[in-house]
Design a protein around this motif. Structure first.
Motif, PDB file in Angstrom:
ATOM      1  N   THR A   7       0.888  -1.061   0.054  1.00 59.78           N
ATOM      2  CA  THR A   7      -0.002  -0.036  -0.134  1.00 59.78           C
ATOM      3  C   THR A   7       0.931   1.394   0.025  1.00 59.78           C
ATOM      4  O   THR A   7       0.586   2.214  -0.702  1.00 59.78           O
ATOM      5  N   ARG A  68      -1.335   0.044  -9.668  1.00 57.23           N
ATOM      6  CA  ARG A  68      -2.030   1.355  -9.899  1.00 57.23           C
ATOM      7  C   ARG A  68      -2.306   1.993 -11.111  1.00 57.23           C
ATOM      8  O   ARG A  68      -3.193   2.380 -11.182  1.00 57.23           O
ATOM      9  N   ASP A  73      -5.994  -2.627  -6.529  1.00 54.06           N
ATOM     10  CA  ASP A  73      -5.251  -2.526  -5.130  1.00 54.06           C
ATOM     11  C   ASP A  73      -4.432  -3.689  -4.689  1.00 54.06           C
ATOM     12  O   ASP A  73      -4.946  -4.742  -4.931  1.00 54.06           O
TER      13      ASP A  73
END
Length: 80
Positions: A7, A68, A73
């Motif tokens: 992330t 991305r 995700d």
């Protein structure tokens, strides 16, 4: 900094894109992925753990960038 690594990598690539450092499309990121894969493969004979970790990290960073670009995700994709 408390975010999961994938992330955090995705957020870093998004920030870099906002200041002009970005690939034009997913195909270009796939080209970079091939380059990073070759670099990791080149490190295999020596098997230096630090170099392998470095190249593996580069590969994961590019994968986060690809996610991305694809609107995915990476954390959710990996968990799936």
């Amino acid at each position: 900094e408390g975010l999961p690594a994938l992330t955090r990598a995705t957020k870093l690539t998004a920030r870099a894109a906002r200041v002009g450092f970005d690939w034009p499309d997913a195909a270009a990121v796939l080209d970079k992925l091939e380059e990073e894969t070759r670099e990791l493969r080149d490190e295999l004979p020596a098997a230096d753990p630090a170099r392998l970790a470095d190249e593996f990290g580069d590969l994961l960073f590019v994968m986060a960038n690809l996610g991305r670009k694809l609107g995915l995700d990476p954390e959710a994709a990996l968990a799936g």
